[in-house]
Enzyme design. Structure first.
Site, PDB file in Angstrom:
ATOM      1  N   LYS A   1       0.849  -1.190   0.000  1.00 13.91           N
ATOM      2  CA  LYS A   1       0.000   0.000   0.000  1.00 13.91           C
ATOM      3  C   LYS A   1       0.881   1.235   0.000  1.00 13.91           C
ATOM      4  CE  LYS A   1      -3.051   2.722   2.969  1.00 13.91           C
ATOM      5  NZ  LYS A   1      -3.705   2.851   4.288  1.00 13.91           N
TER       6      LYS A   1
ATOM      7  N   GLU B   1      -7.887  12.182  13.149  1.00 14.01           N
ATOM      8  CA  GLU B   1      -6.991  11.055  13.450  1.00 14.01           C
ATOM      9  C   GLU B   1      -5.971  11.355  14.542  1.00 14.01           C
ATOM     10  OE1 GLU B   1      -4.127   7.862  11.078  1.00 14.01           O
ATOM     11  OE2 GLU B   1      -5.270   9.361   9.967  1.00 14.01           O
TER      12      GLU B   1
ATOM     13  N   GLU C   1      -7.039  -2.443   3.589  1.00 11.70           N
ATOM     14  CA  GLU C   1      -6.284  -1.217   3.835  1.00 11.70           C
ATOM     15  C   GLU C   1      -6.242  -0.910   5.334  1.00 11.70           C
ATOM     16  OE1 GLU C   1      -6.708   3.543   2.776  1.00 11.70           O
ATOM     17  OE2 GLU C   1      -7.756   2.069   1.538  1.00 11.70           O
TER      18      GLU C   1
ATOM     19  N   GLU D   1     -12.432  10.144  -3.842  1.00  7.29           N
ATOM     20  CA  GLU D   1     -12.248  10.070  -2.391  1.00  7.29           C
ATOM     21  C   GLU D   1     -11.494  11.294  -1.873  1.00  7.29           C
ATOM     22  OE1 GLU D   1      -9.797   7.384   0.826  1.00  7.29           O
ATOM     23  OE2 GLU D   1     -10.887   6.314  -0.743  1.00  7.29           O
TER      24      GLU D   1
END
Length: 444
Positions: free
Chosen positions: A200, A249, A293, A429
């Site tokens: 990734k 986050e 992910e 996104e």
């Protein structure tokens, strides 16, 4: 003749419990007259702790190749020679260091030259808002008399904390930077992943905004506060520039020996109504691309934190974190550090960048970012936060953020690319992820 060594800086701090509780946003604005260019603001996602800081008695620009170790050493030396006059054991009072690191310390700074590879400061005046009380910390260098002037200025700020919040100027233009080129980069990243170079990689892109006047961080912060109720809010001023955002986050929080980290990866938009919203959330929880992910992030954070801790608490499955514009897969990770001397900077260094902002494995993902993004992220996607003199503190990840430069702004958004990724979908996104900052700046 023997040369004399310059005396070490002696930091003196005094903590006072405030009798009144001003509005943090108006207090931040009240400080513009005296401290514009050296203010900071921090609010955690639960709105349990808010900092409003003004001025600077000590600052440090990250220059070492290992900026985390540099800051740890600098902070240890400074607080070790200091004196704190306080009748409270509250975290976030007394000397508090606030700032942020650059995402990639190997990249030469251009657009982010003012912030360099990272910058931290101890404010002259700090207001710490807790659930039931407000505390004032005044810092000075020298004896106790060095804090008296700061205390008088702080009381002036309290008297001015009913100031009106400034309005945003008119947004004249929004320009996407290299969107077609970025989609090609996503396609190239997918090829790299299918070739086995990595599992990734996270690729980010940029919007540039222009206004008919100065876009002050005060106005943007007020908009973010009204619109993003479950996010970390932060502003770090440096002269005429500001790094500002509303991040969902957490990177890591440390209170004594207890630590809390967050796995946040995999996302989908919010629905137009409750039924659609529930369906989208259900789809996200069962989507293998997003679950994979997210799994990369959980696995990496667990592997990184386990050596520091006496066991970790990691839920088996993610849940949904619903923000105003987007839904995320979310897994909290908690633990207790084995060694009482483990520092927050050590934890931040070990965690950054997580697969949610870099990729996995870390090194080839970082190399792909440098090759494919063709921009400097600066403080975007990097740790920004605080640590107090007792060692407690918190860092979030500087996403949903932008760089303000007088009548211009640059906004940043990224997404995780895996082998199933489609460039057009990843582009959509990132468009959703631009929304919080774009709306706060008057865009659509």
């Amino acid at each position: 003749m023997k040369e004399k060594t310059a005396p070490a800086l002696k930091l003196v701090s005094k903590v006072i419990k405030c009798r009144t509780a001003p509005d943090p946003l108006r207090l931040f604005t009240a400080g513009a007259a005296h401290f514009y260019g050296s203010r900071f603001f921090w609010q955690d996602a639960d709105r349990e702790t808010v900092f409003v800081g003004f001025g600077c008695v000590w600052s440090c620009t990250v220059t070492a190749s290992d900026g985390f170790a540099q800051m740890e050493d600098e902070w240890r030396n400074l607080k070790g020679a200091g004196e704190v006059y306080s009748g409270t054991g509250e975290t976030g009072t007394g000397p508090v260091l606030f700032g942020g690191f650059a995402f990639d310390g190997t990249v030469a700074k251009q657009e982010w030259k003012t912030f360099g590879q990272g910058i931290f400061r101890v404010p002259q005046i700090l207001f710490t808002f807790k659930k039931d009380a407000v505390f004032l910390t005044v810092n000075g260098c020298g004896g106790t008399e060095s804090v008296q002037e700061a205390e008088e200025t702080a009381r002036t700020l309290l008297n001015g904390s009913t100031a009106f919040l400034p309005a945003l100027p008119l947004l004249k233009a929004v320009k996407e930077i290299g969107s077609d080129e970025w989609k090609k980069s996503v396609a190239t990243a997918v090829e790299f992943i299918r070739e086995g170079r990595m599992d990734k990689v996270v690729l980010a892109r940029k919007l540039e905004l222009a206004f008919d006047g100065v876009a002050s961080p005060d106005a943007v912060l007020a908009a973010l506060s009204a619109q993003q109720h479950d996010s970390y809010l932060f502003v770090l001023e440096e002269g005429s520039e500001s790094f500002i955002g509303a991040s969902p986050e957490r990177l890591v929080k440390k209170t004594g020996r207890h630590i809390l980290s967050t796995c946040l990866a995999g996302s989908i938009k919010r629905g137009r109504n409750e039924a659609e919203d529930l369906e989208l959330g259900k789809a996200l929880l069962s989507d293998q691309k997003n679950l994979s992910e997210h799994g990369f992030v959980v696995s990496m954070i667990q592997q990184v934190l386990e050596p520091f801790c006496n066991g970790l608490n990691v839920p088996d499955e993610p849940v949904l974190m619903r923000m105003r514009d987007i839904q995320h897969l979310y897994t909290p990770v908690t633990g207790t550090v084995k060694d009482k001397d483990t520092t927050l900077f050590q934890l931040v260094k070990a965690l950054h960048p997580t697969p949610a902002l870099g990729g996995i494995p870390r090194q080839p993902a970082m190399e792909a970012i440098r090759l494919l993004e063709k921009m400097d992220r600066g403080l975007y996607g990097a740790p920004i936060g605080w640590v107090d003199y007792r060692g407690s503190g918190e860092f979030c990840v500087g996403i949903r953020s932008g760089l303000l430069k007088e009548d211009r702004a640059s906004l940043y958004a990224g997404c995780g690319v895996v082998k199933e990724s489609e460039p057009e979908e990843e582009y959509k996104e990132t468009s959703v992820k631009f929304t919080p900052m774009l709306r706060a700046l008057g865009g659509k």
